[in-house]
Design an enzyme around this catalytic site. Structure first.
Site, mmCIF file in Angstrom:
data_model
loop_
_atom_site.group_PDB
_atom_site.id
_atom_site.type_symbol
_atom_site.label_atom_id
_atom_site.label_comp_id
_atom_site.label_asym_id
_atom_site.label_seq_id
_atom_site.Cartn_x
_atom_site.Cartn_y
_atom_site.Cartn_z
ATOM 1 N N SER A 88 0.800 -1.233 0.000
ATOM 2 C CA SER A 88 0.000 0.000 0.000
ATOM 3 C C SER A 88 0.828 1.277 0.000
ATOM 4 O O SER A 88 0.280 2.368 -0.141
ATOM 5 C CB SER A 88 -0.915 0.016 1.228
ATOM 6 O OG SER A 88 -0.162 0.139 2.422
ATOM 7 N N THR A 212 -2.592 3.178 2.912
ATOM 8 C CA THR A 212 -1.797 4.413 3.019
ATOM 9 C C THR A 212 -1.201 4.408 4.412
ATOM 10 O O THR A 212 -1.665 3.684 5.278
ATOM 11 C CB THR A 212 -2.736 5.639 2.893
ATOM 12 O OG1 THR A 212 -3.354 5.631 1.621
ATOM 13 C CG2 THR A 212 -2.024 6.960 3.088
ATOM 14 N N THR A 230 1.719 6.968 0.190
ATOM 15 C CA THR A 230 0.857 5.896 -0.317
ATOM 16 C C THR A 230 1.175 5.543 -1.777
ATOM 17 O O THR A 230 1.734 6.368 -2.508
ATOM 18 C CB THR A 230 -0.622 6.345 -0.261
ATOM 19 O OG1 THR A 230 -1.475 5.256 -0.593
ATOM 20 C CG2 THR A 230 -0.911 7.476 -1.240
ATOM 21 N N ARG A 240 -4.287 9.319 -11.763
ATOM 22 C CA ARG A 240 -5.176 9.650 -10.638
ATOM 23 C C ARG A 240 -4.363 10.081 -9.410
ATOM 24 O O ARG A 240 -3.387 9.439 -9.041
ATOM 25 C CB ARG A 240 -6.033 8.437 -10.301
ATOM 26 C CG ARG A 240 -7.005 8.633 -9.121
ATOM 27 C CD ARG A 240 -6.468 8.055 -7.845
ATOM 28 N NE ARG A 240 -7.469 8.031 -6.773
ATOM 29 C CZ ARG A 240 -7.187 7.753 -5.507
ATOM 30 N NH1 ARG A 240 -5.952 7.453 -5.138
ATOM 31 N NH2 ARG A 240 -8.125 7.750 -4.590
ATOM 32 N N THR A 263 -6.479 7.897 5.859
ATOM 33 C CA THR A 263 -6.307 6.800 4.918
ATOM 34 C C THR A 263 -7.713 6.432 4.450
ATOM 35 O O THR A 263 -8.698 6.819 5.065
ATOM 36 C CB THR A 263 -5.629 5.575 5.556
ATOM 37 O OG1 THR A 263 -6.484 5.071 6.589
ATOM 38 C CG2 THR A 263 -4.292 5.920 6.163
ATOM 39 N N GLY A 264 -7.796 5.694 3.361
ATOM 40 C CA GLY A 264 -9.120 5.320 2.872
ATOM 41 C C GLY A 264 -9.432 5.997 1.552
ATOM 42 O O GLY A 264 -8.526 6.490 0.868
HETATM 43 N N1 GLY Z 1 -6.044 7.457 0.607
HETATM 44 C C1 GLY Z 1 -5.252 7.037 -0.438
HETATM 45 C C2 GLY Z 1 -5.836 7.240 -1.754
HETATM 46 O O1 GLY Z 1 -7.035 7.337 -1.909
HETATM 47 O O2 GLY Z 1 -5.090 7.320 -2.708
#
Ligand code: GLY
Length: 358
Positions: A88, A212, A230, A240, A263-264
């Site tokens: 991650s 992350t 991350t 992205r 995170t998320g």
């Molecule tokens: N929280 C990490 C992401 O959405 O890239």
């Protein structure tokens, strides 16, 4: 990640439970301040596994020797970034849809109100270190893609292949199973004879989708710093950018208040400016635990208008300048945890699941 649970109830608890698993002794002969000024030094990460503990021990060594929070969080984050088994963050992170690993990271120094970040950085194992350099050696906050790579190389970072065999295999399995109408996967005449298995079942231990890490610290002077790093949403569209490199979204630090990280699902965190919101809440007097829960609730309130059954997957962590901690997740089967290191040693702080399935 699709949300299958149709109705959830908001559990608005105000206090997280400290698991208090002390595994390291207090360091002898060292004076730590833990009264009116709060607990300092201290360092936390949202990684609550063994790797998180290793990262905390590395960061702690710097803090206990009088080093700055800015330096401690870099070394701690690097431990996680450089571990090829962690899918991650950094080296070993899962790639985008094209099989290319694009890393995001941000850095913020509460003492100087400085910030730096990189997004879509390829071929460099430690994006947190590059973000730190953007913060310290440019008047900009965010460098992306080819520009971020050029900057890193100018500072002596080596371009390397950061797609591990493990991550590449997971990506290939994902490609095979992504669509029933493309030509990936076994030949058509064999497909129906083969047992269909999920690629996640083949790799049950990997943290996928939005994994992350956040690292936040207070040094002996009471200065606060944070970073978030991350590989972002796995198999994302090329280019992205998630919340992690966006100051105020994946990270925010204010020396007078504290620090927060996310995170998320980055898309929600960007729209809600969640880390800034948590710090703002702490400034208003909310405890870190409450601030994490407030931010989750705020996101849900926005979605209620369009889809009351939608609960995205976020986990928030926060500390205030007194060394109090908070951690909450939107949903899940287990209470969220984070790693904490203070003069009392290493512990895992257990937060709460803000919304429980009914
Ligand atoms: N929280 C990490 C992401 O959405 O890239």
């Amino acid at each position: 990640m699709k949300n299958a649970i149709s109705r959830r109830k908001f559990f608005y608890k105000t206090v997280g439970i400290s698991a208090g698993a002390l595994v390291l002794p207090t360091i002898a002969g060292f004076k730590f301040q833990e009264k009116s000024g709060g607990i300092k030094p201290m360092i936390i990460t949202s990684h609550a596994n063994d790797l998180g503990q290793k990262a905390m021990e590395t960061g702690w060594e710097i803090l206990r020797n009088g080093g700055s929070a800015v330096d401690a969080i870099e070394k701690a984050a690097n431990v996680i970034e450089l571990d090829p088994e962690d899918t991650s963050v950094g080296y070993g992170g899962l790639p985008n849809e094209r099989g290319v690993v694009q890393l995001d990271a941000s850095y913020m120094d509460g003492k100087t109100y400085s910030a730096g970040a990189v997004a879509c950085l390829e071929n460099i194992k430690t994006p947190a270190s590059v973000a730190k350099l953007v913060m310290q050696h440019t008047d900009h906050v965010l460098l992306v893609g080819a520009g971020a790579l050029e900057f890193a190389k100018a500072w002596g970072f080596q371009e390397e292949n950061i797609l591990t065999e493990k991550a590449r295999k997971i990506w290939l399995r994902w490609k095979e199973e992504m669509s029933p109408t493309d030509d990936w996967g076994a030949p058509e005449h064999i497909q129906n004879l083969q047992k269909k298995e999920s690629y996640w079942r083949d790799f049950p231990d990997i943290e996928h989708h939005y994994g992350t890490t956040n690292v936040l610290a207070i040094d002996m002077n009471g200065d606060i710093a944070g970073c978030t790093t991350t590989s972002g949403l796995s198999f994302k569209l090329n280019g992205r950018v998630g919340d992690s490199p966006i100051i105020g979204a994946g990270l925010y630090v204010d020396n007078e208040v504290g620090a927060a990280g996310a995170t998320g699902r980055g898309e929600d965190v960007i729209k809600s400016c969640a880390s800034y919101y948590m710090v703002l809440k702490m400034k208003e007097g909310r405890a870190p635990q409450q601030a994490c829960e407030d931010a989750l609730k705020m996101i849900i309130e926005h979605y209620k208008i369009v889809n009351p059954d939608y609960y995205p997957s976020e986990k928030f962590v926060a500390i205030n300048k007194y060394g109090e901690t908070g951690c909450a997740t939107m949903k899940g089967n287990r209470n969220p945890q984070m790693s904490v290191m203070t003069s009392k040693g290493y512990s895992r702080y257990e937060g709460i699941i803000a919304f429980q399935g009914k």
